[in-house]
Design an enzyme around this catalytic site. Structure first.
Site, mmCIF file in Angstrom:
data_model
loop_
_atom_site.group_PDB
_atom_site.id
_atom_site.type_symbol
_atom_site.label_atom_id
_atom_site.label_comp_id
_atom_site.label_asym_id
_atom_site.label_seq_id
_atom_site.Cartn_x
_atom_site.Cartn_y
_atom_site.Cartn_z
ATOM 1 N N LYS A 17 0.716 -1.285 0.185
ATOM 2 C CA LYS A 17 -0.092 0.003 0.078
ATOM 3 C C LYS A 17 1.037 1.559 0.238
ATOM 4 C CE LYS A 17 -3.743 -1.785 -0.031
ATOM 5 N NZ LYS A 17 -5.471 -1.749 0.183
ATOM 6 N N LYS A 29 -4.178 -10.298 -6.992
ATOM 7 C CA LYS A 29 -5.583 -10.571 -6.339
ATOM 8 C C LYS A 29 -6.603 -9.685 -6.419
ATOM 9 C CE LYS A 29 -5.623 -8.071 -1.632
ATOM 10 N NZ LYS A 29 -6.373 -8.359 -0.500
ATOM 11 N N LYS A 74 -10.899 -4.539 -4.435
ATOM 12 C CA LYS A 74 -12.033 -3.369 -4.065
ATOM 13 C C LYS A 74 -11.633 -1.596 -4.451
ATOM 14 C CE LYS A 74 -13.937 -4.508 0.514
ATOM 15 N NZ LYS A 74 -12.286 -3.383 1.257
HETATM 16 P P1 ATP Z 1 -8.801 -3.284 -0.624
HETATM 17 O O1 ATP Z 1 -8.426 -3.025 -2.020
HETATM 18 O O2 ATP Z 1 -9.234 -1.668 0.116
HETATM 19 O O3 ATP Z 1 -7.488 -2.850 0.409
HETATM 20 P P2 ATP Z 1 -9.774 -5.891 -0.429
HETATM 21 O O4 ATP Z 1 -10.467 -5.916 -1.314
HETATM 22 O O5 ATP Z 1 -8.541 -5.924 0.011
HETATM 23 O O6 ATP Z 1 -9.553 -4.452 -0.116
HETATM 24 P P3 ATP Z 1 -10.406 -5.866 2.616
HETATM 25 O O7 ATP Z 1 -11.223 -4.680 3.414
HETATM 26 O O8 ATP Z 1 -9.018 -6.002 2.894
HETATM 27 O O9 ATP Z 1 -10.584 -6.321 1.032
HETATM 28 O O10 ATP Z 1 -10.737 -7.122 3.035
HETATM 29 C C1 ATP Z 1 -12.012 -7.789 4.167
HETATM 30 C C2 ATP Z 1 -11.260 -9.118 3.723
HETATM 31 O O11 ATP Z 1 -11.629 -9.818 2.455
HETATM 32 C C3 ATP Z 1 -10.533 -9.898 4.332
HETATM 33 O O12 ATP Z 1 -11.145 -10.907 5.068
HETATM 34 C C4 ATP Z 1 -9.139 -10.354 2.922
HETATM 35 O O13 ATP Z 1 -8.603 -11.836 2.798
HETATM 36 C C5 ATP Z 1 -10.676 -11.018 1.798
HETATM 37 N N1 ATP Z 1 -10.307 -10.348 0.657
HETATM 38 C C6 ATP Z 1 -10.086 -9.970 -0.292
HETATM 39 N N2 ATP Z 1 -9.207 -9.483 -1.401
HETATM 40 C C7 ATP Z 1 -9.923 -11.356 -1.576
HETATM 41 C C8 ATP Z 1 -9.400 -11.731 -2.560
HETATM 42 N N3 ATP Z 1 -8.984 -10.948 -3.542
HETATM 43 N N4 ATP Z 1 -9.760 -13.171 -2.393
HETATM 44 C C9 ATP Z 1 -9.874 -13.659 -1.271
HETATM 45 N N5 ATP Z 1 -9.712 -12.941 0.010
HETATM 46 C C10 ATP Z 1 -10.194 -12.080 -0.358
#
Ligand code: ATP
Ligand code: LTN
Length: 333
Positions: free
Chosen positions: A116, A198, A201
């Site tokens: 990040k 990965k 969002k």
């Molecule tokens: P950001 O993009 O803002 O970092 P993010 O999409 O990574 O957000 P988080 O709020 O950080 O989402 O994660 C929420 C939950 O979803 C966590 O338990 C994280 O491990 C899971 N998660 C996030 N992205 C993935 C993915 N691509 N595959 C599986 N699990 C995920």
């Protein structure tokens, strides 16, 4: 552990964007399932979302819609506690204490911090660095046994364990030592445009992710344009990241195994395969989407569930915080 001996399951999600299929498969979908193993406590981690700049009106709107998505995904506010992190002040308070038991070196080793700070090089703030101490506070306030998360959060859960063990080493058994609960399959769903990354969002390219509440046509269109490869074989292997990701998504959404999916599509072209995955996802998410739309039309209900959740969470969290303050020697007249 709860007073009656049942396991406590805690997890959180940031309202940092629209909830993606990755968040759903890797984490949120498992929340109602794990909650059945004991008592579920789930939070919209709005304080965590402050590590990047937000438009205040957008953050407020995303907090409400993320909360609605949790309920639409099957988190039951009767049996579980669902709340917004900033509504329970003990989170920020314990985070400060835990910051003092977390080492600079440990925080610097966190992959999410490294990623990040590259992504937001103009705003590498202290909150981004100490983010895992707030996450440890979230977990430790509730005597959590299990933390259902995707694989990218494993390192943070392990740090929460280390902080708890360090603290207990000085003051006795204050905190329950939590464990991560990572699905054996689907713990990392990849981007549709960059299958080596990965699905996220906060990705600036909306074609890279599926929002779990977008309409069926958009979902199908995004799958049709998903990046694959040029060898034309439907197989699950590390060299075929795009196809393997689609197979993972298909099997988690339909309940079949990857082997069954591979044989179902043997001999099909990528076009037909991608269409089938898109349709399975759009169809699989339909009930969730409908429930979400109903809930979003009933804001008063959502706010009342939030208030109830915060009151129930605060009761537990305040007790833990008082125990910690006493142990570390904060004066109370
Ligand atoms: P950001 O993009 O803002 O970092 P993010 O999409 O990574 O957000 P988080 O709020 O950080 O989402 O994660 C929420 C939950 O979803 C966590 O338990 C994280 O491990 C899971 N998660 C996030 N992205 C993935 C993915 N691509 N595959 C599986 N699990 C995920
Ligand atoms: N940091 C997590 C979200 C989160 C969380 C938590 C997860 C905040 N607090 C407590 C599990 C337990 C993330 O997914 N980025």
């Amino acid at each position: 552990m709860d007073k009656d001996g049942s396991k406590i399951i805690f997890s959180g999600i940031q309202p940092s964007g629209t909830i993606t299929l990755g968040n759903y498969i890797g984490a949120v979908r498992n929340w109602p399932l794990t909650a059945k193993m004991g008592r579920g406590i789930f939070s919209v981690a709005d304080l965590h979302a402050l590590t990047v700049r937000n438009k205040p009106s957008e953050l407020r709107a995303r907090t409400l819609s993320t909360f609605a998505i949790l309920l639409a995904s099957g988190v039951d506010p009767e049996n579980s506690i669902v709340f917004v992190q900033s509504h329970v002040p003990a989170h920020a308070e314990l985070a400060w204490v835990l910051n003092c038991y977390t080492m600079f070196g440990e925080l610097g080793r966190m992959t999410q911090f490294k990623d990040k700070s590259k992504q937001h090089s103009e705003n590498v703030n202290a909150g981004l660095f100490t983010y895992p101490a707030l996450m440890a506070a979230d977990i430790l306030l509730y005597d959590t046994d299990l933390v259902p998360v995707g694989v990218d959060q494993k390192q943070h859960v392990e740090l929460a364990r280390d902080i708890a063990l360090r603290f207990n080493g000085v003051y006795g058994d204050v905190f329950t030592i939590p464990e991560g609960y990572i699905p054996s399959f689907g713990a990392k769903i990849c981007s549709l445009t960059r299958p080596d990354k990965k699905m996220s969002k906060s990705d600036p390219n909306p074609k890279s992710y599926i929002s779990i509440v977008e309409d069926a046509d958009t979902i199908i269109k995004k799958f049709k344009s998903a990046v694959t490869d040029s060898d034309g074989r439907i197989a699950f292997s590390p060299e075929k990241a795009g196809i393997s990701n689609l197979l993972t998504i298909y099997s988690t959404m339909t309940g079949c195994t990857v082997e069954e999916a591979v044989s179902e599509f043997e001999g099909s072209g990528y076009g037909d395969f991608k269409l089938a995955v898109g349709k399975a996802v759009a169809e699989g998410l339909r009930p969730l989407r409908e429930k979400y739309e109903d809930l979003m039309n009933n804001k008063d209900y959502l706010v009342s569930v939030m208030e109830q959740g915060a009151a129930r969470a605060a009761k537990i969290a305040d007790r833990t915080l008082a125990r910690v303050y006493k142990k570390i020697g904060l004066f109370k007249g």
